[in-house]
Design an enzyme around this catalytic site. Structure first.
Site, PDB file in Angstrom:
ATOM      1  N   HIS A 577      42.181  23.539  34.354  1.00 24.49           N
ATOM      2  CA  HIS A 577      42.574  22.673  33.250  1.00 24.49           C
ATOM      3  C   HIS A 577      41.384  22.366  32.352  1.00 24.49           C
ATOM      4  CE1 HIS A 577      46.527  20.525  34.428  1.00 24.49           C
ATOM      5  NE2 HIS A 577      46.694  21.322  33.400  1.00 24.49           N
ATOM      6  N   GLU A 813      40.897  56.649  24.153  1.00 22.08           N
ATOM      7  CA  GLU A 813      40.197  55.748  25.066  1.00 22.08           C
ATOM      8  C   GLU A 813      39.941  56.391  26.412  1.00 22.08           C
ATOM      9  OE1 GLU A 813      42.677  52.227  25.148  1.00 22.08           O
ATOM     10  OE2 GLU A 813      44.501  53.424  25.208  1.00 22.08           O
ATOM     11  N   ASP A 837      38.189  50.538  26.365  1.00 28.50           N
ATOM     12  CA  ASP A 837      38.474  51.396  27.509  1.00 28.50           C
ATOM     13  C   ASP A 837      37.602  52.633  27.526  1.00 28.50           C
ATOM     14  OD1 ASP A 837      40.438  50.229  29.202  1.00 28.50           O
ATOM     15  OD2 ASP A 837      41.824  50.342  27.519  1.00 28.50           O
ATOM     16  N   CYS A 884      39.516  50.417  17.112  1.00 29.05           N
ATOM     17  CA  CYS A 884      40.206  49.138  17.291  1.00 29.05           C
ATOM     18  C   CYS A 884      39.717  48.374  18.518  1.00 29.05           C
ATOM     19  CB  CYS A 884      41.712  49.335  17.354  1.00 29.05           C
ATOM     20  SG  CYS A 884      42.231  50.348  18.734  1.00 29.05           S
TER      21      CYS A 884
HETATM   22  C1  PEP Z   1      40.601  49.424  23.699  1.00 29.17           C
HETATM   23  O1  PEP Z   1      40.703  49.896  24.842  1.00 29.17           O
HETATM   24  O2  PEP Z   1      39.540  49.457  23.050  1.00 29.17           O
HETATM   25  C2  PEP Z   1      41.760  48.792  23.075  1.00 29.17           C
HETATM   26  C3  PEP Z   1      41.726  48.410  21.817  1.00 29.17           C
HETATM   27  O3  PEP Z   1      42.835  48.579  23.840  1.00 29.17           O
HETATM   28  P1  PEP Z   1      42.963  47.363  24.861  1.00 29.17           P
HETATM   29  O4  PEP Z   1      41.745  46.504  24.690  1.00 29.17           O
HETATM   30  O5  PEP Z   1      44.208  46.668  24.510  1.00 29.17           O
HETATM   31  O6  PEP Z   1      43.005  48.055  26.173  1.00 29.17           O
HETATM   32 MG    MG Z   2      42.647  50.158  25.694  1.00 30.63          MG
END
Ligand code: PEP
Ligand code: MG
Length: 951
Positions: A577, A813, A837, A884
């Site tokens: 909490h 990834e 990843d 990303c």
């Molecule tokens: C990543 O692996 O960089 C990614 C954007 O996917 P996630 O973080 O959702 O695994």
């Molecule tokens: Mg990922």
């Protein structure tokens, strides 16, 4: 496996006493060739050890293990003594002897089955039996095909038979009746218009049967175990029931009580029942439990609840609810007498649970469930004098702790040491002690009421409301009252009883719920302070770093963010909490720092990083000034960037790069656009799914995706189809535990195992887009076969719902896909590099590892080399590349990614304005030169050093 059948029954046996009866039984076994005559001694010896009388006129005589040599063949005979034979000293008469010759422990199963029979009164039927059928009928009366109510799931939000099948297997797994939910499905047979049946013939992994009924009541599926260990007669009886009209009617009416009755399953006699999966990440802790008990108290009738296979408790008692230890994803089953106000309340209770009982509805993931090693260390440190607890805290050294609330802080330490209480254990006048305790409780209640009224944050008010409800709970006060009556002093009785409750809560075995013991200790301490007229020292006025063994929820609620620069606790986990509230208040915080932090002297300067998870005691001046500068710089940069959030990210030499948002919640799209997002670069649809308590049907999905498209108003949407597995689980999608979940059935692998789920998601996306700019990508593609299989499913959907504004790509990834990017590039429309990843897989470092994840740096030259390769391959085929992962908003990575030729960066909305502003200060030519140099580096830190000058 021994079974009881008509052919094994012998009627009209007579015996004057037990010894004669044993001789008769042995003769029958000898006659049937099951044993030799010496077995009689074994039967007698066994009776001497203890009588084999079971109850209701039934005994189960069998030989001792040493008499097994006399057994020629395993078998059982049911011998009826119409006049009865006295079997034990209590004078119980046996009318039916189930005599067993078992070479191993087969008789245990018989014993178990007979024990079940005995829960019904079959004594008359047994005593008055005239023929073999009467005996078998009496014994079969309670044979169950599905043994527990919990193995029957109503209201399964399934779209097809596969999902019903999975749900049934999941229930079996929860009851330990199968070892894996991944059992191949055989072609189901249709039993009635509503019910199909999958019979798993001789499947060694399956030890029970289950029934799943779809929410729309149009379909039900029974998974039936037909192995040697399942009683064939019971199975045949079950088929008769399953195929009956009444059963079909019970299913289509969604009447679980009728289903249970028809299947002969024990349930609270005639009580109505409703089940719901708990969708609260922190389990049924004090706050939601309070909400639940308050709701239950609105009715006069009894309403009970159990979790999974546990005992029913009153849903009105907060303490009892807490004692359930219900965690996220577990099933709560409410029961109430029919035609009472309590029965009418059941749907409301289900609804309230589904809505989260005032808590956020989020699914528990494997990561949140498991105790991280760092938390283990912290807990150990709290419990014992371990090395960890006494790690020396050296001046100026970075000490690791669990990052609980992001941000940098520096300030003077304000250390609150554990309180010491001193009170007499006994008292002479219980009435006085009772009055004292009641007065103290009332005083605390008044304080809590005032705190609730003053609370600036809803979560804080909710915590105090839960505390108030705990103090109102009779279970708590009556326990202390009883001890006072027994002669204890009020503080001794109160403290002792609260500790007992808190310890029981802490021992629940669920890390998240165990943390709720703190709520009990918190109110316990408050009342104790009142009883003993003790005060807690007040905090200094100037901004300070609060250091405590653990923060009680009310401590945090009392904090003024303007005065508290940061928080460090000796124990606790990131989900406590305290951590939740610290995050809500925006106070940088570390937890689980070890008991050593309590030795830090007041007024000592402490610097902490709540994002990276470290603190420094007596940092040198340089560190302090760097931290302060960083804070100032950050605030100013953010302000300026925010003013220009909508300008494009164009370098000084006119190279444009798209900057988009990563979203996990459809409602955040508009915010992202306001923050300058030029589109959505990654919609993590598994997170969107997680906001639903059951698998969203196609219409629900369409509504979700439409919300994103509408808010984007023509800007592109890159959607990643479900990436489940690894550390992300959907509460309603059964998944087998895996040794290495990140290397297991994750992302596309899971989707290809559930093609229907993928197909419906793709259909929902295409229908929701209504021709708008849609870009779909598949997660965790490692092999070209996976990409092609996924693409083929999409093509099937497109054949039905064509779309001419669609791009199809893959997340990059998995290292193998990066290495083979030139092959993929011929077939895909784009790549989006998931550096989180990719880094974990390339460097072989678990991205969530408490010690190692700091070394999982996406700026490692190996990752940059792969990104470079991917960009080259993509551009050679006219395809675009995005990034990303978290690296996309790392200020040191931005110039390098730009220089490597990445076309789009996608990140959390809050970072967009800053990254766009940074890009506007860079030159593409310089960035390219920098990237070239970075590719020559050997370590991530060399790359980071290179970028210093570029910022
Ligand atoms: C990543 O692996 O960089 C990614 C954007 O996917 P996630 O973080 O959702 O695994
Ligand atoms: Mg990922």
């Amino acid at each position: 496996m021994l079974s009881l059948s008509k052919d094994d029954v012998r009627m009209q046996a007579t015996a004057g006493n037990k010894d004669e009866a044993l001789a008769v039984l042995c003769d029958i076994l000898v006659e049937d060739g099951l044993v030799d005559a010496a077995y009689l001694q074994g039967l007698k010896d066994r009776e001497t050890q203890s009588s084999t009388y079971l109850g209701q006129g039934i005994a189960i005589p069998h030989g001792t293990p040493s008499s097994r040599d006399s057994i020629k063949q395993t078998g059982v005979r049911l011998v009826h003594f119409a006049d009865g034979v006295v079997w034990n000293d209590a004078g119980d008469k046996v009318h039916l002897a189930v005599v067993i010759a078992a070479k191993s422990d087969e008789h245990l199963q018989i014993l178990q089955n007979l024990t079940k029979v005995l829960s019904d009164d079959v004594s008359d039927a047994i005593a008055n039996a005239r023929q073999a059928d009467d005996i078998i009928d009496a014994l079969n009366a309670k044979k169950q095909f599905i043994q527990q109510a919990r193995l029957i799931c109503l209201d399964v939000p399934a779209v097809d038979e596969d999902e019903l099948y999975l749900q049934a297997l999941q229930q079996l797994k929860a009851q330990n009746l199968i070892s894996s939910i991944f059992l191949p499905k055989h072609e189901p047979s249709k039993l009635s218009h509503a019910l199909s049946c999958v019979v798993l013939e001789n499947h060694p992994a399956l030890k029970g049967s289950a029934l799943a009924i779809a929410a729309n009541q149009t379909q039900a599926l029974a998974v039936v175990s037909a192995t040697a260990s399942i009683d064939k007669d019971a199975l045949e009886q079950a088929y008769d029931v399953l195929m009956s009209d009444e059963f079909a009617q019970a299913i289509t009416q969604g009447d679980k009580a009728a289903v249970l009755t028809l299947l002969g399953i024990d349930h609270q006699e005639g009580w109505v029942l409703a089940s719901v999966v708990l969708p609260i990440a922190h389990g049924l802790h004090a706050r939601p439990a309070t909400a639940l008990s308050e709701l239950a108290k609105q009715v006069t009738g009894d309403v009970k609840v159990c979790v999974d296979d546990g005992d029913y408790v009153s849903a009105k008692s907060l303490t009892r609810l807490l004692s359930l230890g219900a965690g996220m994803g577990q099933t709560l089953t409410f029961i109430a007498k029919p035609q009472t106000d309590a029965a009418e309340l059941l749907p409301k209770l289900v609804e309230a649970v589904q809505a989260g009982l005032g808590d956020e509805v989020v699914p528990i993931t494997k990561t949140t469930r498991k105790t991280t090693p760092a938390q283990d260390l912290a807990d150990l440190a709290a419990l014992s004098d371990t090395k960890v607890d006494h790690l020396p805290i050296l001046d100026g050294e970075k000490i690791p702790a669990i990052a609980a609330a992001a941000g940098l802080a520096v300030g003077k330490a304000y250390v609150i040491k554990p309180l010491q209480f001193d009170y007499p254990m006994t008292a002479d006048v219980p009435a006085d002690e009772l009055a004292r305790l009641n007065a103290a409780i009332d005083a605390v209640k008044n304080e809590l009421t005032a705190l609730i009224a003053d609370a600036k944050k809803a979560q804080i008010a909710q915590i105090f409301s839960a505390h108030l409800a705990l103090l109102d709970d009779e279970e708590i006060t009556t326990g202390a009252y009883a001890d006072i009556q027994a002669g204890k002093s009020a503080p001794a009785a109160w403290h002792g009883f609260i500790e007992k409750l808190a310890n029981a809560q802490a021992a629940l075995g669920n890390h998240l719920l165990a943390e709720r013991a703190q709520d009990l200790r918190d109110i316990g301490q408050k009342v104790l302070l009142k009883l003993l007229n003790q005060q807690i020292t007040t905090a200094p006025d100037s901004p300070y770093v609060l250091i405590k063994e653990d923060l009680l929820p009310s401590d945090v609620a009392n904090l003024d963010p303007a005065c508290v620069a940061g928080i460090i606790t000796a124990v606790g986990g990131a989900s406590s909490h305290s951590a939740i509230i610290a995050r809500a208040l925006g106070i940088p915080a570390l937890v689980g720092a070890g008991g050593g932090v309590l030795t830090i002297e007041n007024e000592t300067t402490v610097l902490l990083d709540g994002s990276q998870g470290w603190f420094v005691v007596r940092p040198d001046e340089q560190m302090v000034s760097d931290c302060q500068q960083a804070q100032i710089r950050y605030r100013e940069q953010k302000r300026l960037a925010g003013e220009q959030a909508h300008l494009p990210a164009i370098t000084l030499d006119n190279h444009r790069i798209e900057v988009a948002a990563n979203l996990g919640n459809v409602a955040d799209t508009a915010d992202a656009v306001t923050n300058g997002a030029e589109g959505v670069g990654l919609l993590r649809t598994e997170l969107v799914f997680m906001s639903h308590t059951q698998i969203p049907d196609i219409d629900t999905q369409i509504a979700d995706y439409e919300q994103v498209f509408d808010a984007l108003d023509g800007k592109p949407l890159v959607v990643r189809v479900l990436d489940i597995g690894g550390d992300k689980a959907l509460p309603y999608l059964p998944m087998a535990a895996e040794e290495n979940p990140f290397l297991g059935l994750r992302g596309i692998r899971l989707l290809l195992a559930h093609p229907q789920m993928l197909r419906s998601q793709l259909t929902a996306l295409i229908l929701a887009s209504k021709g708008r700019d849609l870009r779909i990508m598949f997660p965790m593609i490692g092999r070209i076969e996976e990409w092609r299989a996924a693409r083929a499913i999409l093509d099937e959907v497109l054949a039905e719902y064509p779309h001419d504004n669609l791009q199809v790509g893959i997340m990059l990834e998995v290292p193998s896909a990066a290495v083979l990017a030139s092959h993929f590039a011929k077939e895909v429309d784009f790549f989006s590099i998931g550096t989180n990843d990719l880094t974990q897989y390339v460097l072989a470092i678990d991205r969530g590892h408490p010690q190692l994840s700091k070394d999982a740096d996406g700026l490692h030259p190996s990752i940059l080399t792969l990104i470079h390769q991917v960009v080259q391959a993509a551009h050679a085929h006219g395809k675009w590349v995005g990034v990303c992962g978290e690296l996309a908003c790392d200020a040191k990575a931005v110039p390098i990614l730009l220089g490597l030729g990445v076309d789009e960066l996608s990140m959390s909305s809050g970072a967009i304005a800053l990254v766009k502003a940074q890009i506007r200060t860079l030159s593409f030519a310089d960035a390219k030169a920098l990237a070239k140099q970075a590719l020559q580096c050997q370590t991530a830190s060399q790359v980071r050093q290179l970028t210093e000058g570029a910022l």
